[in-house]
Scaffold this motif. Structure first.
Motif, PDB file in Angstrom:
ATOM      1  N   MET A   1       0.939  -1.241  -0.023  1.00 23.10           N
ATOM      2  CA  MET A   1       0.032   0.042   0.007  1.00 23.10           C
ATOM      3  C   MET A   1       0.852   1.177   0.110  1.00 23.10           C
ATOM      4  O   MET A   1       1.753   1.386   0.842  1.00 23.10           O
ATOM      5  N   LEU A   2       0.587   2.175  -0.989  1.00 17.99           N
ATOM      6  CA  LEU A   2       1.450   3.365  -0.818  1.00 17.99           C
ATOM      7  C   LEU A   2       0.919   4.435  -0.089  1.00 17.99           C
ATOM      8  O   LEU A   2      -0.521   4.398   0.284  1.00 17.99           O
ATOM      9  N   ILE A   3       1.538   5.409   0.238  1.00 23.61           N
ATOM     10  CA  ILE A   3       1.462   6.687   1.102  1.00 23.61           C
ATOM     11  C   ILE A   3       1.449   7.612   0.174  1.00 23.61           C
ATOM     12  O   ILE A   3       2.218   7.945  -0.759  1.00 23.61           O
ATOM     13  N   TRP A   4      -0.129   8.421  -0.089  1.00 23.57           N
ATOM     14  CA  TRP A   4      -0.196   9.301  -0.828  1.00 23.57           C
ATOM     15  C   TRP A   4      -0.127  10.727  -0.405  1.00 23.57           C
ATOM     16  O   TRP A   4      -0.388  10.951   0.714  1.00 23.57           O
ATOM     17  N   LYS A   5       0.481  11.655  -1.047  1.00 21.41           N
ATOM     18  CA  LYS A   5       0.527  12.983  -0.613  1.00 21.41           C
ATOM     19  C   LYS A   5      -0.327  14.000  -1.693  1.00 21.41           C
ATOM     20  O   LYS A   5      -0.046  13.798  -2.784  1.00 21.41           O
ATOM     21  N   LYS A   6      -1.141  14.906  -1.036  1.00 16.71           N
ATOM     22  CA  LYS A   6      -1.893  15.572  -1.763  1.00 16.71           C
ATOM     23  C   LYS A   6      -1.112  16.771  -2.320  1.00 16.71           C
ATOM     24  O   LYS A   6      -0.490  17.216  -1.426  1.00 16.71           O
ATOM     25  N   ASP A   7      -1.249  17.157  -3.476  1.00 15.18           N
ATOM     26  CA  ASP A   7      -0.531  18.300  -4.216  1.00 15.18           C
ATOM     27  C   ASP A   7      -1.557  19.150  -4.784  1.00 15.18           C
ATOM     28  O   ASP A   7      -2.181  18.697  -5.815  1.00 15.18           O
ATOM     29  N   GLU A   8      -1.611  20.374  -4.377  1.00 13.09           N
ATOM     30  CA  GLU A   8      -2.798  21.134  -4.842  1.00 13.09           C
ATOM     31  C   GLU A   8      -2.164  22.370  -5.674  1.00 13.09           C
ATOM     32  O   GLU A   8      -1.174  22.906  -5.327  1.00 13.09           O
ATOM     33  N   ARG A   9      -2.593  22.665  -6.891  1.00  9.12           N
ATOM     34  CA  ARG A   9      -2.089  23.675  -7.775  1.00  9.12           C
ATOM     35  C   ARG A   9      -3.274  24.863  -7.621  1.00  9.12           C
ATOM     36  O   ARG A   9      -4.367  24.523  -7.516  1.00  9.12           O
ATOM     37  N   ARG A  10      -2.498  26.234  -7.483  1.00 13.49           N
ATOM     38  CA  ARG A  10      -3.369  27.392  -7.274  1.00 13.49           C
ATOM     39  C   ARG A  10      -3.159  28.281  -8.317  1.00 13.49           C
ATOM     40  O   ARG A  10      -2.111  28.447  -8.803  1.00 13.49           O
ATOM     41  N   ASP A  11      -4.202  29.028  -8.416  1.00  7.52           N
ATOM     42  CA  ASP A  11      -4.069  30.110  -9.512  1.00  7.52           C
ATOM     43  C   ASP A  11      -3.406  31.502  -8.685  1.00  7.52           C
ATOM     44  O   ASP A  11      -3.082  31.518  -7.541  1.00  7.52           O
ATOM     45  N   ASN A  12      -3.315  32.568  -9.296  1.00  6.16           N
ATOM     46  CA  ASN A  12      -2.775  33.935  -8.896  1.00  6.16           C
ATOM     47  C   ASN A  12      -3.749  34.191  -7.361  1.00  6.16           C
ATOM     48  O   ASN A  12      -3.166  35.092  -6.718  1.00  6.16           O
ATOM     49  N   GLN A  13      -4.914  33.887  -7.415  1.00  3.79           N
ATOM     50  CA  GLN A  13      -5.768  34.164  -6.240  1.00  3.79           C
ATOM     51  C   GLN A  13      -5.802  33.311  -5.231  1.00  3.79           C
ATOM     52  O   GLN A  13      -6.594  33.425  -4.330  1.00  3.79           O
ATOM     53  N   GLN A  14      -4.884  32.150  -5.415  1.00  6.72           N
ATOM     54  CA  GLN A  14      -4.819  30.983  -4.485  1.00  6.72           C
ATOM     55  C   GLN A  14      -5.882  30.136  -4.447  1.00  6.72           C
ATOM     56  O   GLN A  14      -6.001  29.408  -3.344  1.00  6.72           O
ATOM     57  N   LYS A  15      -6.835  30.433  -5.416  1.00  5.08           N
ATOM     58  CA  LYS A  15      -7.932  29.227  -5.542  1.00  5.08           C
ATOM     59  C   LYS A  15      -7.471  28.041  -6.321  1.00  5.08           C
ATOM     60  O   LYS A  15      -6.518  27.971  -7.016  1.00  5.08           O
ATOM     61  N   ILE A  16      -7.743  26.982  -5.604  1.00  5.65           N
ATOM     62  CA  ILE A  16      -7.338  25.562  -6.010  1.00  5.65           C
ATOM     63  C   ILE A  16      -8.023  25.486  -7.259  1.00  5.65           C
ATOM     64  O   ILE A  16      -9.004  25.388  -7.634  1.00  5.65           O
ATOM     65  N   ILE A  17      -6.929  25.308  -8.206  1.00 10.58           N
ATOM     66  CA  ILE A  17      -7.512  24.665  -9.520  1.00 10.58           C
ATOM     67  C   ILE A  17      -7.241  23.404 -10.033  1.00 10.58           C
ATOM     68  O   ILE A  17      -8.111  22.756 -10.865  1.00 10.58           O
ATOM     69  N   SER A  18      -6.485  22.360  -9.444  1.00  6.97           N
ATOM     70  CA  SER A  18      -6.465  21.182  -9.600  1.00  6.97           C
ATOM     71  C   SER A  18      -5.693  20.531  -8.421  1.00  6.97           C
ATOM     72  O   SER A  18      -4.910  21.076  -7.450  1.00  6.97           O
ATOM     73  N   THR A  19      -5.966  19.154  -8.127  1.00  5.40           N
ATOM     74  CA  THR A  19      -5.352  18.419  -7.074  1.00  5.40           C
ATOM     75  C   THR A  19      -4.974  17.015  -7.530  1.00  5.40           C
ATOM     76  O   THR A  19      -5.566  16.396  -8.391  1.00  5.40           O
ATOM     77  N   SER A  20      -3.635  16.784  -7.148  1.00  6.56           N
ATOM     78  CA  SER A  20      -2.943  15.622  -7.772  1.00  6.56           C
ATOM     79  C   SER A  20      -2.744  14.856  -6.439  1.00  6.56           C
ATOM     80  O   SER A  20      -2.669  15.393  -5.335  1.00  6.56           O
ATOM     81  N   TYR A  21      -2.284  13.629  -6.667  1.00  4.35           N
ATOM     82  CA  TYR A  21      -1.878  12.712  -5.367  1.00  4.35           C
ATOM     83  C   TYR A  21      -0.562  12.280  -5.744  1.00  4.35           C
ATOM     84  O   TYR A  21      -0.439  11.477  -7.101  1.00  4.35           O
ATOM     85  N   LEU A  22       0.544  12.171  -5.108  1.00  7.38           N
ATOM     86  CA  LEU A  22       1.548  11.639  -5.432  1.00  7.38           C
ATOM     87  C   LEU A  22       2.027  10.723  -4.523  1.00  7.38           C
ATOM     88  O   LEU A  22       2.062  10.891  -3.128  1.00  7.38           O
ATOM     89  N   ALA A  23       2.993   9.548  -5.044  1.00  8.78           N
ATOM     90  CA  ALA A  23       3.542   8.750  -4.082  1.00  8.78           C
ATOM     91  C   ALA A  23       5.001   8.480  -4.514  1.00  8.78           C
ATOM     92  O   ALA A  23       5.213   8.659  -5.817  1.00  8.78           O
ATOM     93  N   SER A  24       5.988   7.952  -3.662  1.00 10.57           N
ATOM     94  CA  SER A  24       7.126   7.664  -3.971  1.00 10.57           C
ATOM     95  C   SER A  24       7.628   6.285  -3.821  1.00 10.57           C
ATOM     96  O   SER A  24       7.164   5.974  -2.781  1.00 10.57           O
TER      97      SER A  24
END
Length: 97
Positions: free
Chosen positions: A1-24
């Motif tokens: 089982m992987l450990i996932w880290k949430k990665d949020e991209r934000r626009d210039n107004q700091q509004k979340i525009i996309s969310t990805s999940y990363l594991a290593s």
């Protein structure tokens, strides 16, 4: 089982525009589960070490996308094991031909 880290991209107004999940993973490096910019709600898997680029996971929850990713990674690694074993037998002169 992987450990996932949430990665949020934000626009210039700091509004979340996309969310990805990363594991290593050792030897595989970074694994990403991310939405496609042109297909909202559709999740994709990317893992450079296994030559997986935007493998479709469907229109599912983030948790289901993570589960489907783990299933796909296991499948790809099992295929890779067979390929490596066959190559090793060939190199050692133990092929079945």
């Amino acid at each position: 089982m992987l450990i996932w880290k949430k990665d949020e991209r934000r626009d210039n107004q700091q509004k979340i525009i996309s969310t990805s999940y990363l594991a290593s993973v050792p030897y595989l490096g970074r694994i990403s589960v991310h939405p496609h910019i042109h297909s909202p709600g559709e999740w994709f898997l990317t893992c450079q070490a296994l030559n997986i680029d935007k493998h479709p996971l469907g229109s599912v929850s983030p948790e289901e996308a993570e589960r489907l990713t783990e299933v796909e990674l296991v499948k790809r690694l099992e295929q890779h094991i067979v390929w490596c074993q066959n190559a090793l037998r060939e190199i050692q002169g133990k092929s079945e031909s």
